[in-house]
Each structure stands twice: as C-alpha cells, then as structure tokens.
Design an enzyme around this catalytic site. Structure first.
Site, PDB file in Angstrom:
ATOM      1  N   GLU A  26       0.452  -1.223  -0.511  1.00  0.00           N
ATOM      2  CA  GLU A  26      -0.018   0.211   0.022  1.00  0.00           C
ATOM      3  C   GLU A  26       0.723   1.082  -0.095  1.00  0.00           C
ATOM      4  O   GLU A  26       2.188   1.248   0.215  1.00  0.00           O
ATOM      5  CB  GLU A  26      -0.908  -0.345   0.912  1.00  0.00           C
ATOM      6  CG  GLU A  26      -0.801  -0.486   2.162  1.00  0.00           C
ATOM      7  CD  GLU A  26      -1.199   0.437   3.384  1.00  0.00           C
ATOM      8  OE1 GLU A  26      -1.415   2.163   3.414  1.00  0.00           O
ATOM      9  OE2 GLU A  26      -0.994   0.277   4.666  1.00  0.00           O
ATOM     10  N   VAL A 107      -5.303   0.478   3.161  1.00  0.00           N
ATOM     11  CA  VAL A 107      -5.540  -1.135   3.327  1.00  0.00           C
ATOM     12  C   VAL A 107      -6.665  -1.630   2.704  1.00  0.00           C
ATOM     13  O   VAL A 107      -6.403  -2.294   1.555  1.00  0.00           O
ATOM     14  CB  VAL A 107      -5.377  -1.243   4.667  1.00  0.00           C
ATOM     15  CG1 VAL A 107      -6.331  -3.303   4.618  1.00  0.00           C
ATOM     16  CG2 VAL A 107      -4.332  -1.857   5.409  1.00  0.00           C
ATOM     17  N   ASP A 139     -16.033   5.797  14.855  1.00  0.00           N
ATOM     18  CA  ASP A 139     -15.262   5.748  13.755  1.00  0.00           C
ATOM     19  C   ASP A 139     -14.471   4.536  13.331  1.00  0.00           C
ATOM     20  O   ASP A 139     -14.145   3.443  14.711  1.00  0.00           O
ATOM     21  CB  ASP A 139     -13.919   6.656  14.509  1.00  0.00           C
ATOM     22  CG  ASP A 139     -13.030   7.487  13.888  1.00  0.00           C
ATOM     23  OD1 ASP A 139     -13.423   6.054  11.673  1.00  0.00           O
ATOM     24  OD2 ASP A 139     -12.053   7.215  13.913  1.00  0.00           O
ATOM     25  N   SER A 141     -13.039   1.953  10.971  1.00  0.00           N
ATOM     26  CA  SER A 141     -12.016   1.958   9.292  1.00  0.00           C
ATOM     27  C   SER A 141     -12.718   0.908   8.446  1.00  0.00           C
ATOM     28  O   SER A 141     -13.249  -0.171   8.356  1.00  0.00           O
ATOM     29  CB  SER A 141      -9.953   1.518   9.661  1.00  0.00           C
ATOM     30  OG  SER A 141     -10.165   1.780   8.415  1.00  0.00           O
ATOM     31  N   ALA A 142     -12.659   1.639   7.149  1.00  0.00           N
ATOM     32  CA  ALA A 142     -13.607   1.303   5.931  1.00  0.00           C
ATOM     33  C   ALA A 142     -12.402  -0.347   5.655  1.00  0.00           C
ATOM     34  O   ALA A 142     -13.127  -1.432   4.870  1.00  0.00           O
ATOM     35  CB  ALA A 142     -13.455   1.846   4.729  1.00  0.00           C
ATOM     36  N   ASP A 143     -11.142  -0.696   6.671  1.00  0.00           N
ATOM     37  CA  ASP A 143     -10.521  -1.423   5.743  1.00  0.00           C
ATOM     38  C   ASP A 143     -11.183  -2.899   6.646  1.00  0.00           C
ATOM     39  O   ASP A 143     -11.148  -3.880   6.105  1.00  0.00           O
ATOM     40  CB  ASP A 143      -9.119  -1.510   7.038  1.00  0.00           C
ATOM     41  CG  ASP A 143      -8.302  -0.737   6.902  1.00  0.00           C
ATOM     42  OD1 ASP A 143      -8.270   0.235   5.557  1.00  0.00           O
ATOM     43  OD2 ASP A 143      -6.833  -0.458   6.956  1.00  0.00           O
ATOM     44  N   LYS A 160      -3.459  -1.668  14.405  1.00  0.00           N
ATOM     45  CA  LYS A 160      -2.919  -1.033  15.052  1.00  0.00           C
ATOM     46  C   LYS A 160      -3.136  -1.112  16.101  1.00  0.00           C
ATOM     47  O   LYS A 160      -4.343  -0.685  17.007  1.00  0.00           O
ATOM     48  CB  LYS A 160      -2.464   0.818  14.054  1.00  0.00           C
ATOM     49  CG  LYS A 160      -1.540   1.016  12.937  1.00  0.00           C
ATOM     50  CD  LYS A 160      -1.999   2.008  12.503  1.00  0.00           C
ATOM     51  CE  LYS A 160      -2.813   1.550  11.615  1.00  0.00           C
ATOM     52  NZ  LYS A 160      -3.009   1.809  10.315  1.00  0.00           N
TER      53      LYS A 160
HETATM   54  N1  PSU Z   1      -0.268   0.402   8.691  1.00  0.00           N
HETATM   55  C1  PSU Z   1       1.059   1.042   9.141  1.00  0.00           C
HETATM   56  N2  PSU Z   1       1.116   2.861   8.880  1.00  0.00           N
HETATM   57  C2  PSU Z   1      -0.132   2.635   8.932  1.00  0.00           C
HETATM   58  C3  PSU Z   1      -1.312   2.560   8.050  1.00  0.00           C
HETATM   59  C4  PSU Z   1      -1.335   0.920   8.387  1.00  0.00           C
HETATM   60  O1  PSU Z   1       1.757   1.110   9.701  1.00  0.00           O
HETATM   61  O2  PSU Z   1       0.147   4.067   7.904  1.00  0.00           O
HETATM   62  C5  PSU Z   1      -2.298   3.295   7.607  1.00  0.00           C
HETATM   63  C6  PSU Z   1      -2.995   1.874   6.641  1.00  0.00           C
HETATM   64  O3  PSU Z   1      -3.163   2.409   4.893  1.00  0.00           O
HETATM   65  C7  PSU Z   1      -4.488   1.934   7.017  1.00  0.00           C
HETATM   66  C8  PSU Z   1      -4.486   3.313   7.227  1.00  0.00           C
HETATM   67  O4  PSU Z   1      -5.762   1.501   6.107  1.00  0.00           O
HETATM   68  O5  PSU Z   1      -3.914   3.838   8.559  1.00  0.00           O
HETATM   69  C9  PSU Z   1      -5.762   3.154   8.615  1.00  0.00           C
HETATM   70  O6  PSU Z   1      -6.344   4.408   8.305  1.00  0.00           O
HETATM   71  P1  PSU Z   1      -7.900   4.501   8.962  1.00  0.00           P
HETATM   72  O7  PSU Z   1      -8.085   4.372  10.529  1.00  0.00           O
HETATM   73  O8  PSU Z   1      -8.711   6.107   8.789  1.00  0.00           O
HETATM   74  O9  PSU Z   1      -8.969   3.632   8.410  1.00  0.00           O
HETATM   75 MN    MN Z   2     -11.657   6.478  10.441  1.00  0.00          MN
END
Ligand code: PSU
Ligand code: MN
Length: 310
Positions: A26, A107, A139, A141-143, A160
C-alpha cells in the site's frame, strides 16, 4: 471494483502474465504513516524485502488520476514527497480519478485494487479497525468492510495498537474475515508483540498458508479476506510502558486538537514517532519489512503449489 481501469507497472504485468509470485503493497503507509524523508527510503526497502524473498513487489497508488498497480521509482518518489497526496479509501477512488488527483491507497483501497488485479497476497504494517471512542464517534476503519468482501491475504502485525483491539476482533468475526496467527495463538498488538487476545487458528509455515488459500478457492469460501497476523519478536517490540504512556498522551491531544475522521490514524502515528524520538518509527519499519518478507514467502509458496515445476 473490477471495472476500475488499472495501469500496470511493466515488471508486475509480466509477472502476473507468467503466474510468478507478486505481493501488493500500500502507499498510505508511505505518504501518511511514516515521516519524511525516511518514508521514501523505507518504501524502497519494503520493495527490496519482497524481492529478496523471491517475489515481485506491486506498490499500488494513484498518480494524476490513474490507478497504478506497480508504481515505478519516480511514481513512488512522487507519492512519498509531493504536497497534496490524498489518503484514498475505496469510496474516494472515483472522485480522485475524475479529478486527476495524486493519492495513496489505504489497506481498504489497496486490497480491493490488488484483488481486481489478480494479486492474492498483500503486506502492510497494522490494519485499521475500531477506534477506542467508537461507541461515541462511530469511527471504524473501512479496512474492515473492505476485507469482508475482498479475497486477499493481508499480512500484518494485527491491528494498530491505537485502536480498540477486542472490538476490532469481534467485528472481524462478524464480517466473516478469517484470522490466522503466524506461529502464534495470540493476536499481535502492532508496536507490541501481544495484544492480550487469543486466536482460534495458527499456521507455522508459508506453505500451510498457501494450502489455506488453495482450500478457500476449492471450497468456494474466499469471498472475504484472510488476515495473517505476524507478531514482532518480544525483543523488537516497543517498550510496553512507553507505548501506553505515549498512547494516552496522543489520545488526549486528539481531543485537544479536535482531530477526527481520516486524520486520526496519521495524527496518532506521527505523535508516536515524535514522542518516542523515533523508537516507534524503527519498530514500525521492522514490522513492515518482516511482513513484506513473510508475504513474499507466502506468494512464492502459493505459486509453487499451483505449478510445482516453476
Ligand atoms: N499500517 C501502518 N501504518 C499506516 C497504515 C497501516 O503501519 O499508516 C494505514 C493503512 O493505510 C490503513 C490506514 O488502511 O492506516 C487506516 O486508516 P483509518 O484508520 O483512517 O482507516
Ligand atoms: Mn476512521
């Protein structure tokens, strides 16, 4: 998703045609997850880790409105260094394409595009998931939603650690996403080796994960993602006390600075990297490089399984 027009890097196109092992990577991690200027160096190291283990890296992102599977070095440099590179989830892709934007895929978006390209293995750092205040903020994630419907194996160090890990595991179960620990029955905690949560399944070799991928195809149960949870060894993790302190401080700052939506994750990661004077950055890089290596070994095992003569 298969209707998206993809442009392939030359090497990736050739590898896919010959059914050689390819690993998707990614670009959000590069543009929004890691500080400059280290991010470009690390992006190149991730690709090299995939190559060293015998596969072809396909870093995915958007350049001037074009979706590219297998960015070349100039394109990778552009997404790592240019101003105004947008963080793109699945819902952003069409708008970004129509407006000719430069964008880094999360992701969620990378999984969808990789699967559309016929790539079955993807390496990242840590998945997105349910945020700690989700009961109030909604909140999530769309992941998670993307993985519910995208047939791809994602190698990651869990979700994370800034997230609500237990709630995320529950959502993965509800969404039908398979989770397998790599040589562990404990779900990793990204910066931390062990999140404290148990896993139902563990696999101890790339070959077994390739068997699982093949079984998913044979039995028609591959509508969703397979999370391969790959923990850091304990002697490489971030000091858990430093982690907890830094996280508490980061969460308080989120509130103070009024950060919400897609800015939350990059904000917290940046806070970690500066507050730990780079200690979390070094750990984050180790996570990604180890995951890239494992993902490549899985892709190699899957290609051999499909064609033992190769
Ligand atoms: N893993 C990491 N660092 C990152 C991410 C993943 O070690 O920055 C990114 C990925 O692109 C993941 C995004 O999809 O963080 C998640 O963001 P959000 O919580 O806004 O969906
Ligand atoms: Mn979010």
């Amino acid at each position: 998703m298969t209707n998206f027009h993809l442009r392939y890097g030359t090497e990736v196109a050739e590898a896919l045609r010959q059914h050689r092992p390819v690993v998707a990577l990614e670009s959000t991690i590069v543009s929004h997850g890691l500080p400059r200027p280290d991010n470009l160096t690390v992006a190149r190291q991730i690709e090299q880790a995939v190559r060293d283990a015998g596969a072809v890296p396909a870093t995915i992102g958007m350049v001037a409105g074009e979706l590219v599977v297998g960015l070349d070095d100039a394109e990778l440099t552009r997404l790592a260094t240019a101003d105004g590179v947008t963080k793109l989830s699945v819902r952003d892709l069409a708008v970004a394409a129509a407006t000719g934007a430069d964008g880094a895929t999360t992701v969620a978006a990378t999984s969808a595009l990789a699967a559309a390209a016929g790539i079955r293995v993807f390496a990242t750092g840590g998945l997105g998931g349910v945020h700690r205040e989700a009961a109030q903020t909604f909140d999530e994630s769309a992941d998670l939603v993307a993985l519910a419907s995208t047939p791809i194996a994602v190698v990651c160090a869990g979700v994370k650690s800034i997230l609500d890990v237990g709630a995320t595991l529950e959502r993965l179960e509800t969404l039908g996403v398979t989770v397998v620990g790599y040589r562990t029955r404990r779900f990793p905690g990204f910066f931390i080796t062990d999140s404290g949560f148990d896993l139902d399944w563990s696999a101890d070799s790339p070959e077994l994960i390739a068997d699982i991928l093949a079984a998913r195809e044979q039995h028609g149960v591959q509508h969703g993602g397979l999370v391969v949870a790959h923990p850091l060894p304990t002697d490489e993790q971030l000091d858990p006390q430093l982690h907890d302190r830094t996280l508490a401080e980061g969460l308080a700052r989120l509130e103070r600075d009024g950060i919400s939506g897609k800015a939350v994750t990059p904000y917290l990661l940046a806070h970690f990297h500066s507050a730990t004077q780079g200690a979390s950055l070094a750990v984050n890089v180790r996570i990604i490089l180890r995951n890239a290596d494992l993902a490549a070994r899985i892709a190699v095992a899957a290609a051999r399984r499909a064609d033992p003569a190769a």
